[in-house]
Scaffold this motif. Sequence first.
Motif, PDB file in Angstrom:
ATOM      1  N   MET A   1     -21.119   7.755   5.892  1.00 28.71           N
ATOM      2  CA  MET A   1     -21.699   9.103   5.131  1.00 28.71           C
ATOM      3  C   MET A   1     -22.820   9.357   6.035  1.00 28.71           C
ATOM      4  O   MET A   1     -23.935   7.878   7.009  1.00 28.71           O
ATOM      5  CB  MET A   1     -23.037   8.722   3.933  1.00 28.71           C
ATOM      6  CG  MET A   1     -23.989   9.236   3.471  1.00 28.71           C
ATOM      7  SD  MET A   1     -24.574   8.579   1.991  1.00 28.71           S
ATOM      8  CE  MET A   1     -22.892   8.219   0.681  1.00 28.71           C
ATOM      9  N   LEU A   2     -23.596   9.981   6.777  1.00 28.28           N
ATOM     10  CA  LEU A   2     -23.854  10.837   7.705  1.00 28.28           C
ATOM     11  C   LEU A   2     -25.687  10.426   6.768  1.00 28.28           C
ATOM     12  O   LEU A   2     -26.320  11.773   6.493  1.00 28.28           O
ATOM     13  CB  LEU A   2     -23.907  11.776   8.512  1.00 28.28           C
ATOM     14  CG  LEU A   2     -23.059  11.123   9.321  1.00 28.28           C
ATOM     15  CD1 LEU A   2     -22.252  12.221  10.111  1.00 28.28           C
ATOM     16  CD2 LEU A   2     -22.351  10.143  10.106  1.00 28.28           C
ATOM     17  N   ALA A 123     -24.150  17.267  -0.151  1.00 26.27           N
ATOM     18  CA  ALA A 123     -24.112  16.988   0.986  1.00 26.27           C
ATOM     19  C   ALA A 123     -23.070  15.530   1.392  1.00 26.27           C
ATOM     20  O   ALA A 123     -22.668  15.607   2.454  1.00 26.27           O
ATOM     21  CB  ALA A 123     -25.072  16.792   2.062  1.00 26.27           C
ATOM     22  N   ALA A 124     -23.188  14.167   0.822  1.00 27.48           N
ATOM     23  CA  ALA A 124     -22.137  13.503   0.621  1.00 27.48           C
ATOM     24  C   ALA A 124     -20.730  13.674   0.774  1.00 27.48           C
ATOM     25  O   ALA A 124     -19.821  13.341   1.778  1.00 27.48           O
ATOM     26  CB  ALA A 124     -22.390  12.672   0.149  1.00 27.48           C
ATOM     27  N   ARG A 125     -20.261  14.947   0.104  1.00 29.64           N
ATOM     28  CA  ARG A 125     -18.618  15.149   0.040  1.00 29.64           C
ATOM     29  C   ARG A 125     -18.822  16.164   0.100  1.00 29.64           C
ATOM     30  O   ARG A 125     -17.279  16.378   1.110  1.00 29.64           O
ATOM     31  CB  ARG A 125     -18.790  15.594  -1.782  1.00 29.64           C
ATOM     32  CG  ARG A 125     -18.399  15.346  -2.697  1.00 29.64           C
ATOM     33  CD  ARG A 125     -18.194  15.354  -4.150  1.00 29.64           C
ATOM     34  NE  ARG A 125     -17.055  16.166  -4.131  1.00 29.64           N
ATOM     35  CZ  ARG A 125     -16.568  17.594  -4.782  1.00 29.64           C
ATOM     36  NH1 ARG A 125     -17.921  18.004  -5.302  1.00 29.64           N
ATOM     37  NH2 ARG A 125     -15.362  17.453  -4.736  1.00 29.64           N
ATOM     38  N   LEU A 126     -19.751  16.695   0.940  1.00 32.30           N
ATOM     39  CA  LEU A 126     -19.169  17.665   1.769  1.00 32.30           C
ATOM     40  C   LEU A 126     -19.262  17.325   3.402  1.00 32.30           C
ATOM     41  O   LEU A 126     -17.946  17.732   4.295  1.00 32.30           O
ATOM     42  CB  LEU A 126     -20.838  19.095   2.132  1.00 32.30           C
ATOM     43  CG  LEU A 126     -20.548  19.925   3.450  1.00 32.30           C
ATOM     44  CD1 LEU A 126     -19.355  20.404   3.372  1.00 32.30           C
ATOM     45  CD2 LEU A 126     -21.767  20.826   3.685  1.00 32.30           C
ATOM     46  N   GLU A 129     -15.273  15.529   2.931  1.00 36.06           N
ATOM     47  CA  GLU A 129     -14.516  16.386   2.213  1.00 36.06           C
ATOM     48  C   GLU A 129     -13.765  17.753   3.776  1.00 36.06           C
ATOM     49  O   GLU A 129     -12.966  17.904   2.972  1.00 36.06           O
ATOM     50  CB  GLU A 129     -14.443  16.982   1.118  1.00 36.06           C
ATOM     51  CG  GLU A 129     -14.193  15.661  -0.141  1.00 36.06           C
ATOM     52  CD  GLU A 129     -14.376  15.817  -1.621  1.00 36.06           C
ATOM     53  OE1 GLU A 129     -14.597  17.463  -2.234  1.00 36.06           O
ATOM     54  OE2 GLU A 129     -14.873  15.547  -1.959  1.00 36.06           O
ATOM     55  N   VAL A 130     -14.769  17.433   4.495  1.00 38.67           N
ATOM     56  CA  VAL A 130     -14.881  19.111   4.810  1.00 38.67           C
ATOM     57  C   VAL A 130     -15.074  18.742   6.850  1.00 38.67           C
ATOM     58  O   VAL A 130     -14.007  18.509   7.283  1.00 38.67           O
ATOM     59  CB  VAL A 130     -15.872  20.416   4.493  1.00 38.67           C
ATOM     60  CG1 VAL A 130     -15.811  21.174   6.051  1.00 38.67           C
ATOM     61  CG2 VAL A 130     -15.516  20.815   2.875  1.00 38.67           C
ATOM     62  N   VAL A 131     -16.346  18.670   6.442  1.00 31.82           N
ATOM     63  CA  VAL A 131     -16.917  18.042   7.939  1.00 31.82           C
ATOM     64  C   VAL A 131     -15.855  16.678   9.159  1.00 31.82           C
ATOM     65  O   VAL A 131     -15.667  16.821   9.621  1.00 31.82           O
ATOM     66  CB  VAL A 131     -18.464  17.324   8.334  1.00 31.82           C
ATOM     67  CG1 VAL A 131     -18.943  16.941   9.159  1.00 31.82           C
ATOM     68  CG2 VAL A 131     -19.477  18.749   7.779  1.00 31.82           C
ATOM     69  N   SER A 132     -15.483  15.801   8.171  1.00 30.47           N
ATOM     70  CA  SER A 132     -15.301  14.602   9.110  1.00 30.47           C
ATOM     71  C   SER A 132     -13.521  14.788   9.488  1.00 30.47           C
ATOM     72  O   SER A 132     -13.237  14.365   9.831  1.00 30.47           O
ATOM     73  CB  SER A 132     -15.115  13.561   8.205  1.00 30.47           C
ATOM     74  OG  SER A 132     -13.890  13.577   6.642  1.00 30.47           O
ATOM     75  N   PRO A 198     -12.980  11.142  12.500  1.00 28.99           N
ATOM     76  CA  PRO A 198     -12.152   9.635  13.279  1.00 28.99           C
ATOM     77  C   PRO A 198     -11.615   9.951  14.451  1.00 28.99           C
ATOM     78  O   PRO A 198     -11.014  10.737  14.676  1.00 28.99           O
ATOM     79  CB  PRO A 198     -11.309   9.495  12.457  1.00 28.99           C
ATOM     80  CG  PRO A 198     -12.094   9.699  10.943  1.00 28.99           C
ATOM     81  CD  PRO A 198     -12.572  11.020  11.097  1.00 28.99           C
ATOM     82  N   GLY A 199     -11.952   8.841  15.043  1.00 29.06           N
ATOM     83  CA  GLY A 199     -10.972   8.818  16.490  1.00 29.06           C
ATOM     84  C   GLY A 199     -11.598   9.329  17.872  1.00 29.06           C
ATOM     85  O   GLY A 199     -11.538   9.025  18.850  1.00 29.06           O
ATOM     86  N   ASP A 200     -13.360  10.614  18.178  1.00 28.54           N
ATOM     87  CA  ASP A 200     -13.186  11.295  18.512  1.00 28.54           C
ATOM     88  C   ASP A 200     -14.317  10.091  19.209  1.00 28.54           C
ATOM     89  O   ASP A 200     -15.020   9.423  18.142  1.00 28.54           O
ATOM     90  CB  ASP A 200     -14.101  12.765  18.261  1.00 28.54           C
ATOM     91  CG  ASP A 200     -13.235  13.766  17.189  1.00 28.54           C
ATOM     92  OD1 ASP A 200     -12.187  13.236  18.303  1.00 28.54           O
ATOM     93  OD2 ASP A 200     -13.367  14.735  16.502  1.00 28.54           O
ATOM     94  N   LYS A 201     -15.125  10.921  20.740  1.00 25.93           N
ATOM     95  CA  LYS A 201     -16.010  10.245  21.222  1.00 25.93           C
ATOM     96  C   LYS A 201     -17.037  10.086  20.951  1.00 25.93           C
ATOM     97  O   LYS A 201     -17.336  11.679  20.726  1.00 25.93           O
ATOM     98  CB  LYS A 201     -14.752  10.211  22.716  1.00 25.93           C
ATOM     99  CG  LYS A 201     -13.986   9.427  23.040  1.00 25.93           C
ATOM    100  CD  LYS A 201     -14.068   9.867  24.799  1.00 25.93           C
ATOM    101  CE  LYS A 201     -12.290   9.429  24.930  1.00 25.93           C
ATOM    102  NZ  LYS A 201     -12.343   9.167  26.883  1.00 25.93           N
TER     103      LYS A 201
END
Length: 288
Positions: A1-2, A123-126, A129-132, A198-201
């Motif tokens: 969560m961001l 926002a947390a679900r967004l 489920e989408v942004v990440s 995940p995995g992006d710098k």
Amino acid sequence: MLKDDIDSLSPARDFNRRSFVQTTVGSGFAAAVLPVTAQTVTTDTAGLEAGPVTIPVGDFAMPAYRAQPAGKQHLPVVLVASEIFGVHEHIADVCRRFAKAGYLAIAPELFVRQGNAGAYTEAARLIAEVVSKASDAQVMADLDATVAWAAAQGGDTARLAITGFCWGGRTTWRYVAHNPRVAAGVAWYGPVARAYHPGDKTIVELAAAIKAPVLALYGAADGGIPVETLTQLETALKAAGNLRSEFVVYPDTPHAFHADYRPSYRKAAAEDGWKRCLAWLAVHGVKA
């Protein structure tokens, strides 16, 4: 969560789905940000060509919002990268503001493959489920396609810039690192020490690849972006030879201070940042 994406929303929301909900790219507001505040800025379309367009990315048709002065050609191009909420009315309005200043501004809907960012109420679900799920590789390719589309429409991509907010602020840094043709960037409160996919710098890890001048606009009271991470990036940029980027950190200012439709809006910082943004583009080769 961001944390910055979530904390900048009002803790108590009255979701009114009968008005303002996003129905097409650039129209309405994302459900997660309702109700919008009375201070919301609206820029008209007088003298502009503005509205949804479709950008080919291979066999995929990517929706986007475009605004530019009517009847003009060879305009400098500004890519506008959205927040996590996608290309809703506020992002479209930012495009119109650039168009009023003489630019061809384009905001591609970079989450469309993952889902409808505007329909999420949490926002947390967004984010989960989408942004990440939108990888840097996909986003960079989509922005490359947007630049190609702009050139085909008569835009002057020799005068190319990118700006963005929150997720789009990080995307601004990332695209400058990716595309050496970008003349200048303006990153509004984008995280620099973490990635969404995940995995992006992180941007700090990519500092050596950032050659173009970037204006970084941040709030000192942003709970999700510690000022020390900005210092880390500034140090890394200078060590890599990028002496033209500039960091502006507004005291006592939260995340999303430019978002005039949200409670986080801070008028003085937003207006100062916008003036700096236009001046930055003009000084660094993207003059309208």
